[in-house]
Write an enzyme that holds these catalytic residues in place. Structure first.
Site, short mmCIF file in Angstrom:
data_model
loop_
_atom_site.label_atom_id
_atom_site.label_comp_id
_atom_site.label_asym_id
_atom_site.label_seq_id
_atom_site.Cartn_x
_atom_site.Cartn_y
_atom_site.Cartn_z
N GLY A 59 -9.85 2.01 -2.25
CA GLY A 59 -8.54 1.86 -2.58
C GLY A 59 -7.73 1.06 -1.34
N GLU A 60 -6.67 1.38 -0.97
CA GLU A 60 -5.91 0.69 -0.02
C GLU A 60 -5.48 -0.66 -0.23
OE1 GLU A 60 -8.24 0.40 3.73
OE2 GLU A 60 -8.65 2.73 3.63
N GLY A 61 -5.97 -1.38 -1.57
CA GLY A 61 -5.85 -2.54 -1.86
C GLY A 61 -6.93 -3.53 -1.57
N THR A 81 0.99 -1.08 -0.05
CA THR A 81 0.06 0.14 0.08
C THR A 81 0.87 1.14 0.00
OG1 THR A 81 -1.67 -1.21 1.04
CG2 THR A 81 -2.03 1.34 1.07
#
EC number: 2.4.2.21
Length: 353
Positions: free
Chosen positions: A317-319, A64
């Protein structure tokens, strides 16, 4: 490990062997089930095995990447920039959405500080790769220098190469950076030539006046900086972000060393787009996790030429999307290893065989 520069990484990228893809699919077709009946799960197994040469996953990691953006001064985000370092601490404490989903997937989360406007002490799970404390404001000039863009790319490349010795067989991308849907939309507009309003959306949830302001800011940034779509590094430098550079480099590096990489949502896909524009064969190594609700994401996916696995109306987001798809890839590999062939199971073949 000797540093790998951008030019060397690009030279190492080869297409995935089509004969290997055919060989893996032939094994799948002999399994005791109607041909093609597992749909895209077969695609996941076929591509993973052909890319990696493995039938299982020893270790999964989501990187990240975090960075701040000077363009937030234009009022393009619903959140203040202080949230970026606060969320980095939350990631490291294990309390964010990516942590929960990565635990579910059995993946490690590594946070990479590419350009957060804060200083962090040495912390477990944090890689300190800061290029600067945030990019410059792309609405008034280049977001970064060309050298900074290359530094960001080479940082991501270095991380991909380090995965080989660490026994990491599947990599995911993630991001954190208040304001980063603005450079992501600008990158897409620069490459595609599409009108800015067709590729720009609400990010963290801005209202209509803020959305119009964001569109105007991106238009101004493109007019002032004139990024050259034939030079992806120029596009990245003029209107990109440090975390986007790191993601782009990671995707390039994974292609260079033959590690499958799961790309998350809109911001991660902006990084992947930079990588594919630098070397088209990179797309062979990418698994697109999901379709974001950001309106520009579909245009990015079309340009890259990969179909997302999920459409869950996510925009975090963030993964997070990458973590979900890692679980799907692991499930697909289990079917590849464990479903017997018709001959092994003593089952009569159908006419589709």
């Amino acid at each position: 490990m000797q540093p790998i520069d951008l030019a060397r990484a690009l030279d190492l990228i080869l297409p995935v062997d089509p004969a290997r893809l055919v060989e893996v699919q032939a094994r799948i077709n002999r399994q005791a089930k109607p041909k093609g009946s597992l749909g895209r799960m077969e695609e996941l197994a076929r591509r993973y095995v052909a890319i990696s040469g493995r039938e299982d996953i020893r270790k999964k990691v989501i990187f990240t990447f975090a960075g701040d953006h000077g363009v937030v001064a234009e009022g393009v985000s619903a959140f203040p920039p202080e949230v970026t370092p606060q969320m980095v601490h939350n990631f490291l404490e294990g309390g964010a959405a990516i942590n929960a989903l990565a635990r579910h997937a059995g993946a490690e989360v590594i946070v990479v500080d590419m350009g957060v406007n804060a200083d962090f002490p040495p912390l477990g799970g944090l890689l300190q790769k800061k290029i600067a404390k945030g990019t410059a404001n792309l609405a008034v000039g280049p977001a970064m220098s060309r050298q900074q863009a290359i530094q960001g790319l080479e940082t991501g490349i270095e991380l991909a190469f380090s995965c080989v010795d660490a026994g990491i067989d599947l990599v995911g991308t993630g991001d954190m950076g208040i304001g980063n849907t603005t450079p992501s939309s600008a990158i897409l507009a620069a490459f595609s030539g599409l009108p800015v309003e067709e590729v720009t959306h609400r990010g963290t949830g801005i209202d209509d006046p803020a959305l119009q302001r964001k569109i105007d800011v991106i238009r101004r940034g493109l007019e002032i900086n004139r990024p050259d779509p034939s030079d992806p590094v120029d596009v990245l430098a003029k209107v990109g972000g440090f975390e986007i550079a790191g993601i782009a480099g990671l995707v390039l590096g994974c292609a260079a060393v033959g590690i499958p990489v799961v790309v998350d949502g809109f911001i991660s896909t902006a990084g992947a787009l930079i990588a594919v524009e630098l070397h088209p064969k990179v797309r062979d190594y990418i698994f697109m996790a999901h379709r974001s609700v950001e309106i520009g994401h579909g245009h990015m996916l079309e340009r890259i030429g990969q179909k997302p696995l999920l459409d869950l109306e996510m925009r975090l987001g963030e993964g997070t999307g990458a973590a979900l798809v890692m679980s799907l890839i692991e499930a697909a590999l289990r079917t590849y290893r464990e479903i017997l062939t018709f001959d092994e199971a003593g089952v009569a073949r159908g006419n589709d065989q």
